[in-house]
Every structure is written in structure tokens, then in C-alpha cells.
Write a protein that holds these residues in place. Sequence first.
Motif, PDB file in Angstrom:
ATOM      1  N   ALA A 171       0.979   0.691   6.041  1.00 27.82           N
ATOM      2  CA  ALA A 171       1.362   1.150   4.702  1.00 27.82           C
ATOM      3  C   ALA A 171       2.827   0.785   4.436  1.00 27.82           C
ATOM      4  O   ALA A 171       3.611   0.629   5.363  1.00 27.82           O
ATOM      5  N   ASP A 172       3.176   0.644   3.174  1.00 27.18           N
ATOM      6  CA  ASP A 172       4.549   0.317   2.809  1.00 27.18           C
ATOM      7  C   ASP A 172       5.342   1.552   2.415  1.00 27.18           C
ATOM      8  O   ASP A 172       6.556   1.575   2.497  1.00 27.18           O
ATOM      9  N   ASP A 173       4.611   2.564   1.947  1.00 24.47           N
ATOM     10  CA  ASP A 173       5.291   3.779   1.518  1.00 24.47           C
ATOM     11  C   ASP A 173       4.300   4.934   1.590  1.00 24.47           C
ATOM     12  O   ASP A 173       3.102   4.724   1.782  1.00 24.47           O
ATOM     13  N   TYR A 174       4.812   6.154   1.403  1.00 25.94           N
ATOM     14  CA  TYR A 174       4.022   7.327   1.663  1.00 25.94           C
ATOM     15  C   TYR A 174       4.518   8.449   0.753  1.00 25.94           C
ATOM     16  O   TYR A 174       5.709   8.742   0.737  1.00 25.94           O
ATOM     17  N   VAL A 215       0.850  -1.189   0.000  1.00 22.82           N
ATOM     18  CA  VAL A 215       0.000   0.000   0.000  1.00 22.82           C
ATOM     19  C   VAL A 215       0.888   1.241   0.000  1.00 22.82           C
ATOM     20  O   VAL A 215       1.776   1.378   0.842  1.00 22.82           O
ATOM     21  N   ILE A 216       0.649   2.117  -0.966  1.00 19.81           N
ATOM     22  CA  ILE A 216       1.342   3.405  -1.001  1.00 19.81           C
ATOM     23  C   ILE A 216       0.311   4.477  -0.697  1.00 19.81           C
ATOM     24  O   ILE A 216      -0.691   4.619  -1.404  1.00 19.81           O
ATOM     25  N   ILE A 217       0.536   5.213   0.359  1.00 19.29           N
ATOM     26  CA  ILE A 217      -0.377   6.287   0.740  1.00 19.29           C
ATOM     27  C   ILE A 217      -0.019   7.538  -0.054  1.00 19.29           C
ATOM     28  O   ILE A 217       1.148   7.893  -0.186  1.00 19.29           O
ATOM     29  N   LEU A 246       6.335   8.573  -8.054  1.00 20.16           N
ATOM     30  CA  LEU A 246       5.343   7.567  -7.696  1.00 20.16           C
ATOM     31  C   LEU A 246       5.622   6.264  -8.448  1.00 20.16           C
ATOM     32  O   LEU A 246       5.611   5.184  -7.863  1.00 20.16           O
ATOM     33  N   LEU A 247       5.902   6.390  -9.726  1.00 18.95           N
ATOM     34  CA  LEU A 247       6.164   5.212 -10.559  1.00 18.95           C
ATOM     35  C   LEU A 247       7.368   4.428 -10.031  1.00 18.95           C
ATOM     36  O   LEU A 247       7.336   3.194  -9.951  1.00 18.95           O
ATOM     37  N   ALA A 248       8.403   5.164  -9.641  1.00 16.74           N
ATOM     38  CA  ALA A 248       9.608   4.503  -9.120  1.00 16.74           C
ATOM     39  C   ALA A 248       9.274   3.737  -7.841  1.00 16.74           C
ATOM     40  O   ALA A 248       9.742   2.619  -7.623  1.00 16.74           O
ATOM     41  N   ARG A 249       8.432   4.343  -7.013  1.00  9.99           N
ATOM     42  CA  ARG A 249       8.091   3.665  -5.753  1.00  9.99           C
ATOM     43  C   ARG A 249       7.195   2.459  -5.990  1.00  9.99           C
ATOM     44  O   ARG A 249       7.292   1.450  -5.298  1.00  9.99           O
ATOM     45  N   ILE A 250       6.298   2.570  -6.960  1.00  8.98           N
ATOM     46  CA  ILE A 250       5.449   1.427  -7.308  1.00  8.98           C
ATOM     47  C   ILE A 250       6.321   0.276  -7.797  1.00  8.98           C
ATOM     48  O   ILE A 250       6.177  -0.863  -7.364  1.00  8.98           O
ATOM     49  N   ARG A 251       7.269   0.598  -8.671  1.00 10.73           N
ATOM     50  CA  ARG A 251       8.144  -0.455  -9.203  1.00 10.73           C
ATOM     51  C   ARG A 251       8.946  -1.111  -8.089  1.00 10.73           C
ATOM     52  O   ARG A 251       9.123  -2.326  -8.064  1.00 10.73           O
TER      53      ARG A 251
END
Length: 220
Positions: free
Chosen positions: A96-99, A76-78, A109-114
Motif C-alpha cells: 500500500a502507498d498510504d493508510y 493504493v490507499i487503504i 482523504l482527498l489530500a492524500r489522493i491528490r
Amino acid sequence: MNRILIVEDEQRLSAFLERGLRSSGYTTTVVGDGVAGASVASDDDFDLLILDMGLPGKDGLDVLREIRERGERLPVIILTARSEASDRVSGLEAGADDYIGKPFHFEELLARIRARLRKDPASEDQAVLRVGRIVLDPRTHWVTADGSTVELSAREFELLRTFLEHPDQVLSREQLLSRVWGFGYDPGSNVVDVYVGYLRRKLGSAHFTTVRGVGYRFTP
Ligand code: CA
């Protein structure tokens, strides 16, 4: 293809996210309120959740708590305009895993999703667990204690696996029920106590401490 659930009530933002993520090769689903978001967010249907905090119906933090309580493990990314350190901490504590604070750069955002999707949960789930004298191999369903084979039923195996993944932590009956028996199992059932009894008999009662009024703690 990775499936991303976006729970966001600002339509301009969710449309922007959908466009960007689809052109990056993801499939997307948008939900505009917290109640629907909490009910559709499941590991079976999605690989990652992008979650707004200020939502109609149910606050993002409550959505997060609800789905973690249910045992969903998807990353989960907030995504939120609330960027106080305390908000960040409560989000991460709720599971959550990231924020990412708004406004944000799509590339970030894309980098964090990857980064989140790179950790393949399927392969993580197959890793051999060695905790103290117990070894559990998810691929072969093989369990040994001090090198001797221990015969376990499928439920006993899943229950033991949950304990081994959380050594020294108190796990509530509800957590164990939802992880091992699945969402929707009668919370009044004593099935957890019965199965902890089986594990005690097979592996030694000293490993499984009853925490009164809460649940159980596994000690290696
Ligand atoms: Ca919002």
C-alpha cells in the motif's frame, strides 16, 4: 480525468465516497467484495485504488498482495477501521502507498489522493536509469555499459529495466514473468532463465546472481 476504484462493502460509505470524489472531478467505480476487487484492479483501467480491509470474499490485505504480485503498480490507499500499528505496517508491507483509519475526514482523504496522483507514473517511467556502469534510457531504448552501446531486444530491455529498478534485490521468476511478459504467461516456462542468460552474455555474468529456488539478483 483520473479514474478511482473503490473496493468497499459498506454501501453507505462507498456512496459517500463516490459522491465526494465525483464532485471533485474524478471518475469512480465501486466494487463491494474482495474477489471482484482483485480481478478488476489494473493499471490499465484505474489510476488509484481505495481499498477497505474487512471485505467479503477476500480480505483487503490479500487483494493487495494479489494485485502487487501480478505487477499492478497503481497507488493504493487503504481505508480501514483497523488502526493498530501492526495493521498499518502489514498494509504498507503488502504494497500500500498510504493508510487512513476510519472514521476519517473526506478532505484528508482527498489530500492524500491528490498527493498520490501528483507523482505521474508516465513521467517516472521515462526517467533515465543509471546504475553502476549501466545507463538505460526508456525514451530512446538506448543502453550503454561503460559508455559503449549494448544492443538489446525489446524483452531483454524490459528485463534489464526491471533489474535496474531493483538493484541488489532478489526478484522471483514469477515477478519477472509478470512484469516483463505479462499476466497469464505460463509460470512453468523457463523463458526468464533464457533471457537472463542473454543479459549475462551481453553485460557480464557477474551482474546477475542466481538465487537458488527463488530467482535472480542484479548487482551493479
Ligand atoms: Ca468493510
